[in-house]
Motif scaffolding. Structure first.
Motif, PDB file in Angstrom:
ATOM      1  N   ARG A 176      42.700  38.714  39.382  1.00 48.55           N
ATOM      2  CA  ARG A 176      42.319  38.556  37.983  1.00 48.55           C
ATOM      3  C   ARG A 176      41.389  39.692  37.596  1.00 48.55           C
ATOM      4  O   ARG A 176      40.464  40.025  38.352  1.00 48.55           O
ATOM      5  CB  ARG A 176      41.623  37.211  37.782  1.00 48.55           C
ATOM      6  N   THR A 177      41.642  40.321  36.449  1.00 40.62           N
ATOM      7  CA  THR A 177      40.829  41.442  36.004  1.00 40.62           C
ATOM      8  C   THR A 177      40.482  41.294  34.527  1.00 40.62           C
ATOM      9  O   THR A 177      41.178  40.615  33.776  1.00 40.62           O
ATOM     10  CB  THR A 177      41.566  42.780  36.192  1.00 40.62           C
ATOM     11  N   ALA A 178      39.395  41.902  34.146  1.00 47.41           N
ATOM     12  CA  ALA A 178      39.005  42.009  32.739  1.00 47.41           C
ATOM     13  C   ALA A 178      38.773  43.485  32.473  1.00 47.41           C
ATOM     14  O   ALA A 178      37.749  44.047  32.865  1.00 47.41           O
ATOM     15  CB  ALA A 178      37.756  41.192  32.455  1.00 47.41           C
ATOM     16  N   ALA A 179      39.714  44.134  31.813  1.00 48.80           N
ATOM     17  CA  ALA A 179      39.671  45.587  31.692  1.00 48.80           C
ATOM     18  C   ALA A 179      38.579  46.074  30.748  1.00 48.80           C
ATOM     19  O   ALA A 179      37.725  46.882  31.130  1.00 48.80           O
ATOM     20  CB  ALA A 179      41.031  46.103  31.218  1.00 48.80           C
ATOM     21  N   THR A 180      38.591  45.611  29.501  1.00 51.06           N
ATOM     22  CA  THR A 180      37.675  46.181  28.507  1.00 51.06           C
ATOM     23  C   THR A 180      36.687  45.192  27.926  1.00 51.06           C
ATOM     24  O   THR A 180      35.725  45.591  27.266  1.00 51.06           O
ATOM     25  CB  THR A 180      38.476  46.795  27.346  1.00 51.06           C
ATOM     26  N   GLU A 181      36.895  43.909  28.123  1.00 50.28           N
ATOM     27  CA  GLU A 181      35.966  42.911  27.608  1.00 50.28           C
ATOM     28  C   GLU A 181      35.975  41.687  28.512  1.00 50.28           C
ATOM     29  O   GLU A 181      36.909  41.481  29.293  1.00 50.28           O
ATOM     30  CB  GLU A 181      36.321  42.505  26.180  1.00 50.28           C
ATOM     31  N   SER A 182      34.907  40.901  28.432  1.00 48.98           N
ATOM     32  CA  SER A 182      34.822  39.727  29.296  1.00 48.98           C
ATOM     33  C   SER A 182      35.957  38.758  28.976  1.00 48.98           C
ATOM     34  O   SER A 182      36.492  38.740  27.866  1.00 48.98           O
ATOM     35  CB  SER A 182      33.476  39.026  29.107  1.00 48.98           C
ATOM     36  N   ASN A 183      36.307  37.969  29.969  1.00 48.49           N
ATOM     37  CA  ASN A 183      37.449  37.073  29.835  1.00 48.49           C
ATOM     38  C   ASN A 183      37.127  35.746  30.491  1.00 48.49           C
ATOM     39  O   ASN A 183      36.604  35.710  31.612  1.00 48.49           O
ATOM     40  CB  ASN A 183      38.681  37.715  30.487  1.00 48.49           C
ATOM     41  N   THR A 184      37.429  34.663  29.791  1.00 52.28           N
ATOM     42  CA  THR A 184      37.224  33.321  30.342  1.00 52.28           C
ATOM     43  C   THR A 184      38.573  32.660  30.578  1.00 52.28           C
ATOM     44  O   THR A 184      39.417  32.612  29.673  1.00 52.28           O
ATOM     45  CB  THR A 184      36.394  32.451  29.375  1.00 52.28           C
ATOM     46  N   GLY A 185      38.770  32.196  31.791  1.00 53.07           N
ATOM     47  CA  GLY A 185      40.023  31.552  32.153  1.00 53.07           C
ATOM     48  C   GLY A 185      39.794  30.105  32.573  1.00 53.07           C
ATOM     49  O   GLY A 185      38.715  29.736  33.027  1.00 53.07           O
ATOM     50  N   ARG A 186      40.819  29.308  32.412  1.00 51.79           N
ATOM     51  CA  ARG A 186      40.774  27.898  32.783  1.00 51.79           C
ATOM     52  C   ARG A 186      41.513  27.724  34.110  1.00 51.79           C
ATOM     53  O   ARG A 186      42.724  27.960  34.190  1.00 51.79           O
ATOM     54  CB  ARG A 186      41.429  27.041  31.694  1.00 51.79           C
ATOM     55  N   VAL A 187      40.791  27.333  35.134  1.00 47.68           N
ATOM     56  CA  VAL A 187      41.373  27.112  36.454  1.00 47.68           C
ATOM     57  C   VAL A 187      41.659  25.618  36.601  1.00 47.68           C
ATOM     58  O   VAL A 187      40.740  24.801  36.590  1.00 47.68           O
ATOM     59  CB  VAL A 187      40.432  27.591  37.571  1.00 47.68           C
ATOM     60  N   ALA A 199      33.539  42.502  31.671  1.00 47.52           N
ATOM     61  CA  ALA A 199      34.383  43.681  31.463  1.00 47.52           C
ATOM     62  C   ALA A 199      34.317  44.596  32.677  1.00 47.52           C
ATOM     63  O   ALA A 199      33.237  44.888  33.195  1.00 47.52           O
ATOM     64  CB  ALA A 199      33.931  44.418  30.215  1.00 47.52           C
ATOM     65  N   GLY A 200      35.483  45.021  33.131  1.00 50.56           N
ATOM     66  CA  GLY A 200      35.559  45.930  34.262  1.00 50.56           C
ATOM     67  C   GLY A 200      35.551  45.243  35.614  1.00 50.56           C
ATOM     68  O   GLY A 200      35.729  45.898  36.642  1.00 50.56           O
ATOM     69  N   GLU A 201      35.337  43.952  35.644  1.00 54.82           N
ATOM     70  CA  GLU A 201      35.308  43.230  36.921  1.00 54.82           C
ATOM     71  C   GLU A 201      36.730  42.884  37.377  1.00 54.82           C
ATOM     72  O   GLU A 201      37.639  42.707  36.562  1.00 54.82           O
ATOM     73  CB  GLU A 201      34.489  41.947  36.805  1.00 54.82           C
ATOM     74  N   ALA A 202      36.889  42.779  38.689  1.00 55.08           N
ATOM     75  CA  ALA A 202      38.167  42.399  39.277  1.00 55.08           C
ATOM     76  C   ALA A 202      37.930  41.407  40.403  1.00 55.08           C
ATOM     77  O   ALA A 202      36.989  41.562  41.190  1.00 55.08           O
ATOM     78  CB  ALA A 202      38.900  43.625  39.801  1.00 55.08           C
ATOM     79  N   LEU A 203      38.758  40.386  40.453  1.00 49.19           N
ATOM     80  CA  LEU A 203      38.678  39.373  41.500  1.00 49.19           C
ATOM     81  C   LEU A 203      39.955  39.394  42.322  1.00 49.19           C
ATOM     82  O   LEU A 203      41.048  39.630  41.798  1.00 49.19           O
ATOM     83  CB  LEU A 203      38.526  37.963  40.906  1.00 49.19           C
ATOM     84  N   VAL A 204      39.796  39.136  43.612  1.00 45.63           N
ATOM     85  CA  VAL A 204      40.936  38.930  44.501  1.00 45.63           C
ATOM     86  C   VAL A 204      40.699  37.620  45.225  1.00 45.63           C
ATOM     87  O   VAL A 204      39.608  37.392  45.768  1.00 45.63           O
ATOM     88  CB  VAL A 204      41.095  40.075  45.521  1.00 45.63           C
ATOM     89  N   GLY A 205      41.696  36.741  45.205  1.00 46.15           N
ATOM     90  CA  GLY A 205      41.535  35.445  45.842  1.00 46.15           C
ATOM     91  C   GLY A 205      42.647  35.129  46.816  1.00 46.15           C
ATOM     92  O   GLY A 205      43.767  35.639  46.700  1.00 46.15           O
TER      93      GLY A 205
END
Length: 221
Positions: free
Chosen positions: A10-21, A52-58
């Protein structure tokens, strides 16, 4: 790759992002911001925001596998997100995180595989429980087939999945129904095929577990 495990990103390229898990009966190892986190089994939707700019690997384990990898009963991690360093010796975790930085997917997979092998694999009964409930088998029927009372089945499920068989059955049924809905079935047909009394029952159950009605979830999937 561990049997039944899934790598996700999951990544947020240019702005923060909220996802529902959504709850799915699983536990995860997550590489996020240079740290390894553990996601315990959820009983309701978890809202996760990444900057923004963060990336997750799960690495998501099959239901019942996480406790063998982590060495912690699932019910102790229910509805939590905690650093791996809270569960294992901090010095060991720091070394693991240093190795993970260059190739998170490979590192998480190797770590989990080694831990699972050292533990002798997941609890065999957990796989049988999950397989039975995944098909829509009633909890009472499953208990009879396993030679357990309802109370014994509940006790065996807690450390393996984080909650009892009835809760796991509700979660797996919701996941099964949403997959059918995403494939194009009408909500009324999906409800009937998935074992709900009617579409209204389906909607109530999804809202209770996912925090939103089916149509809203499908619109964002």
């Amino acid at each position: 790759m561990l049997p039944g495990a899934v790598v996700w990103r999951r990544t947020a390229a240019t702005e923060s992002n909220t996802g529902r898990v959504l709850p799915d009966g699983c536990m995860d190892l997550i590489w996020w911001g240079g740290e390894i986190l553990v996601a315990g089994p959820d009983t309701a939707a978890h809202l996760s925001t990444i900057g923004a700019g963060e990336a997750l690997v799960g690495l998501r384990f099959a239901p019942g596998t996480g406790p063998a990898v982590l060495g912690v009963p699932a019910n102790e991690l229910r509805d939590t997100r905690v650093p791996l360093g809270d569960l294992w010796p901090v010095r060991d975790v720091r070394l693991i995180e240093e190795r993970t930085a260059t190739d998170p997917v490979t590192a998480l997979e190797r770590l989990a595989a080694a831990r699972l092998a050292a533990a002798g694999g997941p609890e065999p009964l957990a796989g049988r429980i999950a397989a039975g409930l995944r098909t829509g088998m009633a909890v009472t029927e499953l208990a009879d087939r396993l030679g357990l009372s309802a109370r014994q089945l509940h006790r065996r499920c807690l450390p393996a999945f984080g909650y009892g068989a009835k809760t796991l059955a509700r979660i797996l049924r919701m996941q099964r129904a949403l997959r059918r809905a995403r494939a194009g079935g009408s909500l009324a047909d999906v409800a009937s095929l998935s074992g709900y009394a009617d579409q209204a029952h389906f909607t109530r159950e999804v809202r209770a577990l996912a925090g939103a009605p089916p149509r809203e979830l499908l619109a964002h999937s």
